[in-house]
Design a protein around this motif. Sequence first.
Motif, PDB file in Angstrom:
ATOM      1  N   GLN A 533       0.828  -1.206   0.000  1.00  8.84           N
ATOM      2  CA  GLN A 533       0.000   0.000   0.000  1.00  8.84           C
ATOM      3  C   GLN A 533       0.866   1.260   0.000  1.00  8.84           C
ATOM      4  N   GLU A 534       1.914   1.273   0.861  1.00  6.26           N
ATOM      5  CA  GLU A 534       2.760   2.452   0.983  1.00  6.26           C
ATOM      6  C   GLU A 534       3.605   2.676  -0.262  1.00  6.26           C
ATOM      7  N   ILE A 535       4.175   1.612  -0.806  1.00  4.89           N
ATOM      8  CA  ILE A 535       4.981   1.750  -2.026  1.00  4.89           C
ATOM      9  C   ILE A 535       4.083   2.157  -3.189  1.00  4.89           C
ATOM     10  N   GLY A 536       2.842   1.654  -3.195  1.00  6.12           N
ATOM     11  CA  GLY A 536       1.877   2.086  -4.214  1.00  6.12           C
ATOM     12  C   GLY A 536       1.622   3.579  -4.117  1.00  6.12           C
ATOM     13  N   ARG A 537       1.481   4.082  -2.889  1.00 11.77           N
ATOM     14  CA  ARG A 537       1.277   5.532  -2.699  1.00 11.77           C
ATOM     15  C   ARG A 537       2.476   6.313  -3.217  1.00 11.77           C
ATOM     16  N   MET A 538       3.700   5.792  -2.967  1.00 12.19           N
ATOM     17  CA  MET A 538       4.913   6.465  -3.422  1.00 12.19           C
ATOM     18  C   MET A 538       4.994   6.493  -4.947  1.00 12.19           C
ATOM     19  N   ILE A 539       4.443   5.452  -5.583  1.00  9.44           N
ATOM     20  CA  ILE A 539       4.466   5.391  -7.056  1.00  9.44           C
ATOM     21  C   ILE A 539       3.447   6.340  -7.650  1.00  9.44           C
ATOM     22  N   SER A 540       2.197   6.283  -7.142  1.00 11.36           N
ATOM     23  CA  SER A 540       1.110   7.042  -7.775  1.00 11.36           C
ATOM     24  C   SER A 540       0.983   8.464  -7.263  1.00 11.36           C
ATOM     25  N   GLY A 541       1.376   8.670  -6.035  1.00 16.33           N
ATOM     26  CA  GLY A 541       1.291  10.022  -5.480  1.00 16.33           C
ATOM     27  C   GLY A 541       0.044  10.244  -4.676  1.00 16.33           C
ATOM     28  N   VAL A 542      -1.155   9.901  -5.234  1.00 14.80           N
ATOM     29  CA  VAL A 542      -2.407  10.162  -4.511  1.00 14.80           C
ATOM     30  C   VAL A 542      -3.232   8.886  -4.393  1.00 14.80           C
ATOM     31  N   GLU A 543      -3.839   8.490  -5.507  1.00 11.77           N
ATOM     32  CA  GLU A 543      -4.757   7.348  -5.498  1.00 11.77           C
ATOM     33  C   GLU A 543      -3.993   6.050  -5.758  1.00 11.77           C
ATOM     34  N   VAL A 544      -4.189   5.071  -4.903  1.00 12.90           N
ATOM     35  CA  VAL A 544      -3.536   3.778  -5.054  1.00 12.90           C
ATOM     36  C   VAL A 544      -4.525   2.821  -5.724  1.00 12.90           C
TER      37      VAL A 544
END
Length: 566
Positions: A533-544
Amino acid sequence: MLAELTIRNFAIIDSLGVSFNKGLTVLTGETGAGKSIIIDAIGLLIGGRGSSEFVRYGTAKAEIEGLFHFDENHALKTKCEEFGISVSDDMAVLRREINENGKSICRVNGKLVTLSILKEIGQTLIDIHGQHETQYLLQPDKHLLLLDSFAGKEFSMLLSGYQETYSEYKDIQKQLKKLTEDEQQIAQRLDLLDYQLQEIDAAGLQENEDNDLQEEKNKLSNFEKLYKHLHDSYENLYGDGRGLDLVSNALAELSAVSMIDEDLRKKEESLASCFYALEDLTYQIRDSFESLEYDSGRLNEIEDRLNEISKLKRKYGHSVEEILAYAEKIRKELFVIQNKDENIDALKKSFEKVKEKLMKQSEKLSQMRKKNAAVLKEAIQKELKELYMEKTQFDVMVETQGISVEKYFGPYGTDEVEFYIAPNPGEPMKPLAKTASGGELSRVILGLKSIFTKHEGVTSIIFDEVDTGVSGRVAQAIAEKIYRVSSDSQVLCITHLPQVAAMADTHLHIAKDTDGKRTVTKVTALDSSDKIQEIGRMISGVEVTDITKQHAKELLDLALQFKQTS
């Protein structure tokens, strides 16, 4: 390694306790959540500059405490011994409090220390590297030490031999300087030493004389008290119906039945021994008070002598032994000055011999340094290539001072070392600290860290956003390089790169929360699903999204494959 960190009333942190593990620990979270505040707290714990601004609003003081584990041969032990700090179980607890007035209280293993001592000890434990800080690796005067630390045992032994000769060289140089000073100064020194020696010799001091005189003075000053109590003690022991007589009677009674029982015979023998000892002591007490003699003239003599010794103590030492030692020291110095010309000639001959030996040793050091510099250059060049800086040229410049230079010999030889770099083809080599841009500098420092981590001896390395300004394949290379560094030292890394986060052995998420009245910082250790979840946030910026999560899981899988094959 840093095992535990406790922070109270620091900036926006109310109370925070964090446990750290070996390997690579990453700290991620939104900007302003408090990641850098935690690193700032660690920086203060190891001796950084503090101020009242760090104290949480409305509280009296900020408190930071860290528990460190270290190897048996770590430099920390030597430092603690130097400052009289006890160390046990290969652990150290550093603590720092900052009051609301900005003043600090520092402790190491419970002992109060100055901020400078805390800093010396802290530097052996943690190295903090931030993108915009002037680091140890960027300080040209430290490059020689880094090159020498990279060298092997043979070089270390050669350097040790040189430093022994250098110490002898400086000692002779100091003696020559003393003997060749201005004639007027030497004459004044000669007069002073001669006067001091005459004054001490005239006193005719004897070892431990002051203590012996003080003891005699105490006896004379307390003559009446001594006589009365010794006499009364004797009277209570000796005479009809007194202590000794009563013990004698008891012994006679016991003797009358001692033959009846073996145990009684032993008791009789024991009592007899006590009686004879008491009898002997009684006669000694009698001799003591009978030998007492009050002599007011002798008391005056003692006081005069003690006053004389006291005056000498104010000038030459705290005890008679120190005064006599000082007299012996200046006696030798007087002999040297009085025979100045002969001593100067002898010292000059010794100086030339030592200088010649030092020159040969320094030449060997220079030759070996240049060989080591070439090896180090290739090793760093390889590191930079792995960080996609294959066109960057790196060099380790070793410049030997000429003998005409005023300060020719130094504690490490006659060489000056500095790292040079040319980031782009066609550019000239320039000093590292003055050349690289922010992103380039991060990679260069990371490459250098990969080489020197094993030699610097610190238990933990902290990278504070050193990956700023990079992406893509460079980001992946940085992630792999940081992980490799963590195989030799504990690494804590604040990052915004998902590639670095995926490489973590431990992933801590930093978040800012409000309890209705105050803002607080919280730290959460992430499990597998939380990492995605956290790495997804780092990739997308806002919406995971699901695609983002899939991408994050792929990054974690690739990181795991790298770790298994690394």
